[in-house]
Scaffold this motif. Structure first.
Motif, PDB file in Angstrom:
ATOM      1  N   TYR A   1      25.872  57.906 -14.781  1.00 30.01           N
ATOM      2  CA  TYR A   1      27.045  57.446 -14.036  1.00 30.01           C
ATOM      3  C   TYR A   1      27.575  58.518 -13.073  1.00 30.01           C
ATOM      4  CZ  TYR A   1      27.346  53.241 -16.942  1.00 30.01           C
ATOM      5  OH  TYR A   1      27.098  52.033 -17.548  1.00 30.01           O
TER       6      TYR A   1
ATOM      7  N   TYR B   1      32.324  52.385 -20.653  1.00 29.56           N
ATOM      8  CA  TYR B   1      32.037  51.841 -19.332  1.00 29.56           C
ATOM      9  C   TYR B   1      32.176  50.329 -19.432  1.00 29.56           C
ATOM     10  CZ  TYR B   1      30.644  56.499 -18.084  1.00 29.56           C
ATOM     11  OH  TYR B   1      30.666  57.847 -17.843  1.00 29.56           O
TER      12      TYR B   1
ATOM     13  N   ALA C   1      31.949  53.155 -11.354  1.00 31.36           N
ATOM     14  CA  ALA C   1      30.910  54.070 -11.815  1.00 31.36           C
ATOM     15  C   ALA C   1      29.511  53.573 -11.482  1.00 31.36           C
ATOM     16  CB  ALA C   1      31.037  54.275 -13.326  1.00 31.36           C
ATOM     17  N   ALA C   2      29.352  52.244 -11.363  1.00 34.30           N
ATOM     18  CA  ALA C   2      28.031  51.673 -11.086  1.00 34.30           C
ATOM     19  C   ALA C   2      28.192  50.241 -10.604  1.00 34.30           C
ATOM     20  CB  ALA C   2      27.154  51.705 -12.338  1.00 34.30           C
TER      21      ALA C   2
ATOM     22  N   LYS D   1      25.012  54.166  -5.423  1.00 33.11           N
ATOM     23  CA  LYS D   1      25.502  53.910  -6.774  1.00 33.11           C
ATOM     24  C   LYS D   1      24.342  53.587  -7.715  1.00 33.11           C
ATOM     25  CE  LYS D   1      30.013  54.116  -6.212  1.00 33.11           C
ATOM     26  NZ  LYS D   1      30.850  55.069  -6.969  1.00 33.11           N
TER      27      LYS D   1
ATOM     28  N   THR E   1      32.504  49.216 -14.109  1.00 37.80           N
ATOM     29  CA  THR E   1      31.316  48.838 -13.357  1.00 37.80           C
ATOM     30  C   THR E   1      31.519  47.376 -12.955  1.00 37.80           C
ATOM     31  OG1 THR E   1      29.879  47.910 -15.092  1.00 37.80           O
ATOM     32  CG2 THR E   1      29.991  50.315 -14.921  1.00 37.80           C
TER      33      THR E   1
END
Length: 257
Positions: free
Chosen positions: A255, A35, A92-93, A129, A61
């Motif tokens: 995630y 990530y 993903a975030a 998220k 991210t």
């Protein structure tokens, strides 16, 4: 043996420029996925490029590095928010975002930093998220702020107390343990207490590459996530496979992929 996840790194930073293929090739042999965090407009765009280039291995991210945030122009902050909104389905975030009282001392800048932190928390709530939290010498305050929002958080590169780590886990968040603990080693009493206390079901593992290399004089890379996994297994007295399986499951759940 199953492969672990590097829950937080910065392949999009200049330290890896021109070497991404080689680094990813080495990482793929040891790691399931990484990530990758962009923390400025430039690195945000870069992590999106890397995610497209290494689809299925690099997951982006995007946030704003807290120590720099209070002095950033409003247009820069707005640009990061715009990038997140435009690429919501791909990221993903949101993060890293948060509070840093180690570097930011001036009260006015701390207030500004919290305002920016809360702006991104509201955005995460809106977009549904998870958030990646940077909290240095501000872990307890960051947890207090989080209580006002309906988000799930990962405290990246956690270096707070063992007691607070337990509270973070009890609140339904995750504690990400980095290779900084490998540098200190299991003989360090504070490190041992933290690794013993963090519930494995709330633990993630990361390298924060290119930083925090467990090998003196070398740039950190995602493959070194094995070092914190092995240390965590040793301190907890559980098989390495169990740590890999549990922390990987935790990362995928956090995630939500």
């Amino acid at each position: 043996m199953k492969k672990p996840v590097d829950a937080h790194c910065h392949l999009c930073f200049e330290h890896f420029k021109g070497e991404e293929d080689e680094v990813v090739e080495r990482s793929r042999k040891k790691v399931l996925r990484v990530y990758d965090c962009g923390a400025t407009p430039g690195t945000a765009r870069r992590t999106l490029e890397l995610a497209e280039r290494f689809e299925g291995f690099v997951f982006p991210t995007i946030g704003l590095h807290p120590p720099r945030a209070p002095r950033m122009q409003q247009s820069v902050i707005d640009d990061v928010v715009r990038i997140i909104r435009e690429h919501t389905d791909r990221i993903a975030a949101i993060g890293e975002i948060g509070l840093d009282y180690y570097y930011v001392k001036e009260p006015g800048e701390r207030r500004k930093m919290r305002e920016i932190f809360e702006r991104f928390l509201k955005l995460a709530e809106e977009l549904d998220k998870p958030v990646v939290i940077h909290a240095r010498d501000a872990e307890e305050h960051a947890l207090e702020v989080l209580e006002g929002y309906d988000v799930v958080a990962m405290f990246h590169c956690y270096d707070g107390s063992a007691e607070l780590a337990r509270r973070i886990a009890d609140a339904g968040h995750y504690v990400s343990l980095s290779t900084i603990h490998v540098i200190r080693g299991s003989k360090d009493e504070r490190t041992r207490e933290l690794l013993e206390t963090v519930p494995l079901g709330a633990a993630l593992t990361e390298t924060d590459s290119p930083y925090l290399s467990p090998v003196r004089g070398e740039r950190n890379e995602p493959r070194n996530v094995w070092r914190i996994i092995e240390l965590l297994a040793r301190v907890k007295g559980v098989p390495v496979d169990e740590v890999v399986e549990t922390t990987t499951r935790n990362a995928l759940e956090f995630y939500d992929l």
